[in-house]
Design a protein around this motif. Sequence first.
Motif, PDB file in Angstrom:
ATOM      1  N   LYS B 120       1.267  -2.473 -12.948  1.00 46.81           N
ATOM      2  CA  LYS B 120       2.346  -3.286 -13.513  1.00 46.81           C
ATOM      3  C   LYS B 120       3.394  -2.389 -14.204  1.00 46.81           C
ATOM      4  O   LYS B 120       4.598  -2.590 -14.050  1.00 46.81           O
ATOM      5  N   GLU B 121       2.938  -1.400 -14.930  1.00 46.42           N
ATOM      6  CA  GLU B 121       3.857  -0.582 -15.724  1.00 46.42           C
ATOM      7  C   GLU B 121       4.480   0.578 -14.954  1.00 46.42           C
ATOM      8  O   GLU B 121       5.583   0.996 -15.261  1.00 46.42           O
ATOM      9  N   TYR B 122       3.729   1.119 -13.998  1.00 43.30           N
ATOM     10  CA  TYR B 122       4.233   2.332 -13.341  1.00 43.30           C
ATOM     11  C   TYR B 122       4.503   2.150 -11.856  1.00 43.30           C
ATOM     12  O   TYR B 122       4.786   3.121 -11.144  1.00 43.30           O
ATOM     13  N   GLY B 123       4.397   0.927 -11.358  1.00 45.45           N
ATOM     14  CA  GLY B 123       4.803   0.625  -9.988  1.00 45.45           C
ATOM     15  C   GLY B 123       3.845   1.129  -8.916  1.00 45.45           C
ATOM     16  O   GLY B 123       2.659   1.343  -9.173  1.00 45.45           O
ATOM     17  N   GLN B 124       4.413   1.305  -7.745  1.00 43.39           N
ATOM     18  CA  GLN B 124       3.606   1.601  -6.559  1.00 43.39           C
ATOM     19  C   GLN B 124       2.934   2.975  -6.617  1.00 43.39           C
ATOM     20  O   GLN B 124       3.549   3.959  -7.002  1.00 43.39           O
ATOM     21  N   ASN B 125       1.657   2.973  -6.300  1.00 45.64           N
ATOM     22  CA  ASN B 125       0.895   4.220  -6.132  1.00 45.64           C
ATOM     23  C   ASN B 125      -0.151   3.884  -5.075  1.00 45.64           C
ATOM     24  O   ASN B 125      -1.006   3.034  -5.296  1.00 45.64           O
ATOM     25  N   ILE B 126      -0.017   4.548  -3.937  1.00 45.47           N
ATOM     26  CA  ILE B 126      -0.865   4.163  -2.795  1.00 45.47           C
ATOM     27  C   ILE B 126      -2.352   4.183  -3.149  1.00 45.47           C
ATOM     28  O   ILE B 126      -3.095   3.250  -2.836  1.00 45.47           O
ATOM     29  N   LYS B 127      -2.745   5.243  -3.823  1.00 47.19           N
ATOM     30  CA  LYS B 127      -4.177   5.365  -4.146  1.00 47.19           C
ATOM     31  C   LYS B 127      -4.625   4.287  -5.125  1.00 47.19           C
ATOM     32  O   LYS B 127      -5.702   3.706  -4.978  1.00 47.19           O
ATOM     33  N   ILE B 128      -3.773   4.016  -6.115  1.00 49.00           N
ATOM     34  CA  ILE B 128      -4.156   2.994  -7.101  1.00 49.00           C
ATOM     35  C   ILE B 128      -4.206   1.623  -6.432  1.00 49.00           C
ATOM     36  O   ILE B 128      -5.125   0.827  -6.698  1.00 49.00           O
ATOM     37  N   ASN B 129      -3.237   1.366  -5.558  1.00 52.69           N
ATOM     38  CA  ASN B 129      -3.243   0.089  -4.826  1.00 52.69           C
ATOM     39  C   ASN B 129      -4.542  -0.072  -4.037  1.00 52.69           C
ATOM     40  O   ASN B 129      -5.155  -1.141  -4.027  1.00 52.69           O
ATOM     41  N   GLU B 130      -4.949   1.018  -3.402  1.00 57.10           N
ATOM     42  CA  GLU B 130      -6.174   1.004  -2.595  1.00 57.10           C
ATOM     43  C   GLU B 130      -7.396   0.728  -3.491  1.00 57.10           C
ATOM     44  O   GLU B 130      -8.274  -0.061  -3.144  1.00 57.10           O
TER      45      GLU B 130
END
Lengths: 428, 147
Positions: B120-130
């Motif tokens: 929510k605070e730092y936006g898109q991060n492929i690994k975090i999304n995964e």
Amino acid sequence: MDSIAEAVITVDKDFKVTFINDAAERITGFKKSEILGQYCRHFFDSNFCEYNCPIVNVLKSEKNVYDRETEINCNGKGKIPIKLNAAILKDGLNQPVGGVISFRDISALKELSGILKSETNYHGYVGKSKKILNIFKLIDEISDTDAPIIITGETGTGKEIIANAVQTVSKRKSKKYIKVNCSVIPPNLIISELFGHVKGAFTDAKYDRIGRFEFADGGTIFLDEICDLPIEAQPKLLRFLQEGTFERLGESTTRNADVRVIAATNKNIESEIKKGSFREDLYYRLDVINIELPPLRERKDDLPLLINFFIKKYENIYNKKIKDIDAASLEILMEYSFPGNTRELENIIEYSVIRTKNEGTICACLLPNKLRSKIKCKGKSEITEDLHNNELIELLNKYQWNRNKVASVLGIDRTTIWRRLKSMGLEK
Amino acid sequence: MLANHHFMIRNYLDATITFEKVIAKGGASKSIRKKIIICYVILFQIEKAIHEFLSLIQEDITFITDTNLQDEDCPCPELISEIEINKINFSDKEKKMALGILWLYCDLDTSLRYFEEYHKEYGQNIKINEIISIIKTFKNQIIQEKQ
């Protein structure tokens, strides 16, 4: 593994306990059920667990750990001193899969060594009576000299221990220390034994052989039972004491050796001189420093100390815990004359420790027969029938109503006295 | 085994060095990876920690969620409390990732909450999304199994 006295614990790769034998369970006080599968350090909490784990040491150095002294935490006993060995367990590919630690409880040894280092224990000779303390003082005073010493005293008074102490505090302590018992070497061989021989000196002399004096060069020789030295060998010893020279048997070359002589005997040398079996001049040559050990009957003050010392010694040897020696036994021993002196006392205590149950008290009925033949040791069940109320009160008065002491004298449990007093309406 | 000892006594630097040697020799068991993730977090190597963490939960998320904190002498609870009170100083961005990782050893929902806060605070991060996706899927599985 459960039948051995050494404690054994194995851990897996994560340092979780995978095996603990009966001895380890007994020493640590932790049950197998509570310790298996747990991290070893959480239980033993030794001072090495974090930064000096023995298994890690083996992993790093690839050398097994032997006899490392440390402490481990035990269930309900606090920390106890142990000596441990450690090694790594490997699989078929030589990869470490765990470790094994074996250890033994050295509390008793530590206690014993504490006693050995105490003021009342002089290099293994135990005593605090005035006569004994004077001997300790004398040995300290003569530590710088190389003068001959003669130690006299009845059999079993500890002459050899005193000789060892003299050597230990002397400036020759790191040199050779040779002991010769003159009474056990055949008279026809003693000169050869002491001073050596050359090939052909006598029928069986097939090679040159150095004697004990030559071997002890630079050090000390202890000649025990000196009065048993054959009269024909005595001039050779006298000459050695005077000049430091000798010849090997069958040889004319004169040799030198620098040897300090300590001699000992349980015989009365003056009467041996009168009988003509010991040379007077040799006696005076040896008698530069004379240490006369008193018999045990003349230093009864030392008895409790000696008893305690021997109890600790044999507790360790027989792996027992002895609470104490009861007052009745002590009284019997105090009355006894000990013709065999300290050695006899040691044998008595060893016998009693063997016969005493683990965590028990040495009581009069466990002393050797010769000491208790006239003593009737009251068993726990006999006391209530045999002892009259007034006799019990008399005893209590004698010991200022110290129930523990009276119980100890009677060889019964304190609660038996409490029950009897209760029945008499004297205890709530 | 040596690495396990370092890990056990919370010597994370030596543990990491030794674990990495074992991994380099091809000995990367799930147990080692589970521990080295914690080491990376505490040594501020968050990128490495996230990489290893994602790899492990892709393979077997239960290996982390089934952690028995007491039996395994897991240091996560003590580390979490130190990070949460800023005794161990991370930037806010790294703190959320670190706590997201460590909480999964202790509590799935809190772990998910931290990763979602990060998202929510730092936006898109492929690994975090995964990671969020794997945790949510696993959570749904648990809910369905309970029903």
